[in-house]
Design a protein around this motif. Structure first.
Motif, PDB file in Angstrom:
ATOM      1  N   GLY A 181       0.749  -1.265  -0.038  1.00 37.52           N
ATOM      2  CA  GLY A 181      -0.198   0.083   0.167  1.00 37.52           C
ATOM      3  C   GLY A 181       0.807   1.276  -0.054  1.00 37.52           C
ATOM      4  O   GLY A 181       0.307   2.327   0.273  1.00 37.52           O
ATOM      5  N   CYS A 182       2.115   0.979  -0.433  1.00 39.28           N
ATOM      6  CA  CYS A 182       2.889   2.398  -0.266  1.00 39.28           C
ATOM      7  C   CYS A 182       2.487   3.454  -1.509  1.00 39.28           C
ATOM      8  O   CYS A 182       1.874   2.977  -2.427  1.00 39.28           O
ATOM      9  CB  CYS A 182       4.423   2.033  -0.636  1.00 39.28           C
ATOM     10  N   TYR A 183       2.528   4.785  -1.247  1.00 38.08           N
ATOM     11  CA  TYR A 183       2.422   5.798  -2.022  1.00 38.08           C
ATOM     12  C   TYR A 183       2.798   5.539  -3.376  1.00 38.08           C
ATOM     13  O   TYR A 183       1.891   5.718  -4.456  1.00 38.08           O
ATOM     14  CB  TYR A 183       2.844   7.085  -1.662  1.00 38.08           C
ATOM     15  N   GLU A 184       3.975   5.030  -3.769  1.00 40.21           N
ATOM     16  CA  GLU A 184       4.662   4.874  -5.181  1.00 40.21           C
ATOM     17  C   GLU A 184       3.789   3.724  -6.055  1.00 40.21           C
ATOM     18  O   GLU A 184       3.973   4.059  -7.139  1.00 40.21           O
ATOM     19  CB  GLU A 184       6.232   4.849  -4.985  1.00 40.21           C
ATOM     20  N   GLN A 185       3.196   2.940  -5.097  1.00 37.39           N
ATOM     21  CA  GLN A 185       2.611   1.923  -5.876  1.00 37.39           C
ATOM     22  C   GLN A 185       1.194   2.359  -6.515  1.00 37.39           C
ATOM     23  O   GLN A 185       0.458   1.730  -7.331  1.00 37.39           O
ATOM     24  CB  GLN A 185       2.132   0.587  -4.936  1.00 37.39           C
ATOM     25  N   TYR A 186       0.748   3.590  -6.179  1.00 39.44           N
ATOM     26  CA  TYR A 186      -0.366   4.310  -6.519  1.00 39.44           C
ATOM     27  C   TYR A 186      -0.354   5.575  -7.400  1.00 39.44           C
ATOM     28  O   TYR A 186      -0.858   5.966  -8.393  1.00 39.44           O
ATOM     29  CB  TYR A 186      -1.490   4.584  -5.526  1.00 39.44           C
ATOM     30  N   ALA A 187       0.899   6.302  -7.113  1.00 37.53           N
ATOM     31  CA  ALA A 187       1.059   7.662  -7.708  1.00 37.53           C
ATOM     32  C   ALA A 187       2.241   7.782  -8.526  1.00 37.53           C
ATOM     33  O   ALA A 187       2.626   9.124  -8.942  1.00 37.53           O
ATOM     34  CB  ALA A 187       1.178   8.499  -6.295  1.00 37.53           C
ATOM     35  N   TYR A 231      -5.780   8.375 -10.407  1.00 41.25           N
ATOM     36  CA  TYR A 231      -4.468   8.638 -10.119  1.00 41.25           C
ATOM     37  C   TYR A 231      -4.111  10.063  -9.408  1.00 41.25           C
ATOM     38  O   TYR A 231      -3.568  10.158  -8.642  1.00 41.25           O
ATOM     39  CB  TYR A 231      -3.809   8.636 -11.432  1.00 41.25           C
ATOM     40  N   ILE A 232      -5.061  11.029 -10.254  1.00 39.70           N
ATOM     41  CA  ILE A 232      -4.744  12.402  -9.427  1.00 39.70           C
ATOM     42  C   ILE A 232      -5.317  12.412  -8.073  1.00 39.70           C
ATOM     43  O   ILE A 232      -4.854  12.884  -7.292  1.00 39.70           O
ATOM     44  CB  ILE A 232      -5.662  13.246 -10.136  1.00 39.70           C
ATOM     45  N   LYS A 233      -6.282  11.784  -7.621  1.00 41.13           N
ATOM     46  CA  LYS A 233      -6.771  11.398  -6.137  1.00 41.13           C
ATOM     47  C   LYS A 233      -5.553  10.765  -5.499  1.00 41.13           C
ATOM     48  O   LYS A 233      -5.457  11.479  -4.278  1.00 41.13           O
ATOM     49  CB  LYS A 233      -7.684  10.511  -6.207  1.00 41.13           C
ATOM     50  N   TYR A 234      -4.775   9.937  -5.878  1.00 45.27           N
ATOM     51  CA  TYR A 234      -3.790   9.389  -5.035  1.00 45.27           C
ATOM     52  C   TYR A 234      -2.389  10.336  -5.111  1.00 45.27           C
ATOM     53  O   TYR A 234      -1.850  10.324  -3.908  1.00 45.27           O
ATOM     54  CB  TYR A 234      -3.390   7.897  -5.890  1.00 45.27           C
ATOM     55  N   VAL A 235      -2.103  11.038  -5.883  1.00 49.54           N
ATOM     56  CA  VAL A 235      -1.090  11.789  -6.068  1.00 49.54           C
ATOM     57  C   VAL A 235      -1.441  12.877  -5.208  1.00 49.54           C
ATOM     58  O   VAL A 235      -0.595  13.154  -4.204  1.00 49.54           O
ATOM     59  CB  VAL A 235      -0.630  12.485  -7.410  1.00 49.54           C
ATOM     60  N   SER A 236      -2.517  13.416  -5.018  1.00 45.16           N
ATOM     61  CA  SER A 236      -3.055  14.463  -4.021  1.00 45.16           C
ATOM     62  C   SER A 236      -3.075  14.007  -2.574  1.00 45.16           C
ATOM     63  O   SER A 236      -2.733  14.850  -1.836  1.00 45.16           O
ATOM     64  CB  SER A 236      -4.531  14.966  -4.525  1.00 45.16           C
ATOM     65  N   MET A 237      -3.522  12.853  -2.590  1.00 45.07           N
ATOM     66  CA  MET A 237      -3.571  12.404  -1.336  1.00 45.07           C
ATOM     67  C   MET A 237      -2.133  12.377  -0.639  1.00 45.07           C
ATOM     68  O   MET A 237      -1.866  12.832   0.774  1.00 45.07           O
ATOM     69  CB  MET A 237      -3.957  10.981  -1.261  1.00 45.07           C
ATOM     70  N   GLY A 238      -1.043  12.005  -1.206  1.00 47.18           N
ATOM     71  CA  GLY A 238       0.479  12.090  -0.633  1.00 47.18           C
ATOM     72  C   GLY A 238       0.617  13.461  -0.377  1.00 47.18           C
ATOM     73  O   GLY A 238       1.208  13.750   0.753  1.00 47.18           O
ATOM     74  N   ILE A 239       0.293  14.474  -1.373  1.00 45.35           N
ATOM     75  CA  ILE A 239       0.757  15.910  -1.178  1.00 45.35           C
ATOM     76  C   ILE A 239       0.089  16.459   0.105  1.00 45.35           C
ATOM     77  O   ILE A 239       0.596  17.087   0.963  1.00 45.35           O
ATOM     78  CB  ILE A 239       0.453  16.632  -2.353  1.00 45.35           C
ATOM     79  N   ILE A 240      -1.215  16.037   0.218  1.00 48.03           N
ATOM     80  CA  ILE A 240      -2.099  16.652   1.415  1.00 48.03           C
ATOM     81  C   ILE A 240      -1.384  16.005   2.866  1.00 48.03           C
ATOM     82  O   ILE A 240      -1.336  16.641   3.637  1.00 48.03           O
ATOM     83  CB  ILE A 240      -3.459  16.088   1.248  1.00 48.03           C
ATOM     84  N   ASN A 241      -1.163  14.895   2.717  1.00 47.35           N
ATOM     85  CA  ASN A 241      -0.256  14.293   3.934  1.00 47.35           C
ATOM     86  C   ASN A 241       0.950  14.932   4.431  1.00 47.35           C
ATOM     87  O   ASN A 241       1.318  15.310   5.233  1.00 47.35           O
ATOM     88  CB  ASN A 241       0.265  12.546   3.644  1.00 47.35           C
TER      89      ASN A 241
END
Ligand SMILES: [Zn+2]
Length: 308
Positions: A181-187, A231-241
Motif C-alpha cells: 500500500g505504499c504511495y509509489e504503488q499508486y502515484a 491517479y490524480i486522487k492518489y497523487v493529491s493524497m500524498g501531497i495532502i499528507n
C-alpha cells in the motif's frame, strides 16, 4: 581569478549524468552514460573513471571538490550508501566518500538525488528564496526531500524523505520495500502506466514506451478520465499528507507529472479542495525548473558551502 569548480556526478539506476559546475552555477562538459551494473567494483570503477575524465578536462587547480548525488538512501554526514535497490547492484553499504577522497585527495560530498535536486532548485531553480518547501519527484518510484528553514531534513540516520513509501492503503499493492500500500504503488508514473495498460491496452503509449496523455483524450475519453481521476486522487493524497505534516510554503514537483500542465493543474485543484484550509491559504504548487540537471546543481552547492 579562477573560478572554484566542482566535479559533479548524479548516479541513477539507468544513467550517470556528470559535468563541471562553477560556484555561480555554470555547467560545462555535461554528459551522461549508462550506469555500470556489474556489481560494486564495476560501479566504483566507472565513478572513478568519470571523475578522472572531468579533472583532465578542467584546470586541475580549480577543482574544489567532488560532489556525488546518488539514488537510494545516503548518509550525507558519513558519506556512505545506506541502501540502494537492485537498480544499483552492489551499491548498498559502500563508503563512497572515503573511497573517492582517498583516490583523488580531494574532498567529496554525497547525498541522495532528491535531496540534491531540492538544493539545486533552492539555489538555482524555481525554489529560489523559499525557506520551507517539499520537493517530490515522480517517476518509476517517488522520491522526496523536505527543506525546513533553508536546510534539508536528513533524519537520524540520513534516510528522511522516503515519501514514496508512505503507506496510503492498508493491505494494498505490494511494494519492493516489503510493505503493502505504499504511495509509489499508486502515484508513480509506473503505477499509472500499469493501470492504463491493464484497463485500456497499449494504445496510450508512444512507440518508445512513453505516455501519450493529451488533454483532449482526458476530456473526451471517459475510461481514460476515470483512470486519470483515480491517479490524480492518489497523487493529491500524498501531497495532502505532506502538507499536514510539514506545512510548507510550496510543493515542487519534478518528473512525470511536471511534464503535463493539465495533470499538475488537476492535482493542485484536488489538493486545494481537500487539505485543511490553513495549509493551502498561501500554498504554491509548481514544477521543478532544472529537472534532470537539478541534482548536479544541488550537489555542487555542498562543495562550495562546506569547503572554504
Ligand atoms: Zn514501499
Amino acid at each position: 581569478m579562477e573560478k572554484r569548480t566542482a566535479v559533479c556526478l548524479d548516479i541513477g539506476g539507468t544513467f550517470i549524468k556528470y559535468g563541471l559546475l562553477t560556484e555561480d552555477g555554470e555547467l560545462s562538459n555535461f554528459k551522461k552514460q549508462k550506469t555500470n551494473k556489474n556489481g560494486t567494483d564495476g560501479l566504483i570503477g566507472q565513478v572513478i573513471e568519470i571523475v578522472k575524465e572531468l579533472i583532465i578536462q578542467s584546470d586541475e587547480n580549480q577543482i574544489t571538490g567532488i560532489g556525488i548525488s546518488s539514488a537510494g538512501q545516503v548518509n550525507h554526514k558519513k558519506g556512505n550508501i545506506l541502501f540502494a535497490t537492485d537498480n544499483l547492484p552492489g551499491w548498498t553499504g559502500i563508503d563512497i566518500k572515503s573511497i573517492i577522497e582517498n583516490h583523488f585527495k580531494l574532498r567529496c560530498c554525497i547525498d541522495n538525488d532528491v535531496n540534491c535536486a531540492a538544493l539545486g532548485e533552492m539555489y538555482f531553480g524555481n525554489a529560489k528564496g523559499l525557506e520551507d518547501f517539499v520537493c517530490i519527484t515522480i517517476g518509476t518510484g517517488i522520491g522526496g526531500a523536505i527543506v525546513k528553514d533553508s536546510k534539508l531534513i536528513h533524519g537520524y540516520v540520513g534516510s528522511a524523505g522516503e515519501v514514496g513509501h508512505m503507506i496510503i492503503k492498508a493491505g494494498g499493492r505490494r511494494c519492493n520495500c516489503g510493505n503493502r500500500g505504499c504511495y509509489e504503488q499508486y502515484a508513480s508514473a509506473s503505477a499509472l502506466k500499469r493501470d492504463i495498460i491493464e484497463k485500456l491496452g497499449m494504445s496510450y503509449l508512444t512507440p518508445d514506451n512513453g505516455f501519450k496523455l493529451l488533454i483532449t483524450d482526458y476530456q473526451t475519453d471517459q475510461k481514460l478520465r476515470n483512470i486519470m481521476n483515480g491517479y490524480i486522487k492518489y497523487v493529491s493524497m500524498g501531497i495532502i499528507n505532506l502538507l499536514h505534516l510539514f506545512n510548507p510554503a510550496a510543493v515542487i514537483i519534478g518528473g512525470f507529472v511536471s511534464e503535463y500542465d493539465f495533470l499538475l493543474k488537476k492535482i493542485s485543484e484536488n489538493v486545494y479542495q481537500k487539505a485543511m484550509p490553513e495549509f493551502t491559504r498561501d500554498l504554491m504548487i509548481f514544477p521543478t525548473l532544472l529537472d534532470n540537471k537539478a541534482a548536479l546543481f544541488g550537489v555542487s552547492t555542498y562543495i562550495f558551502k562546506e569547503i572554504q
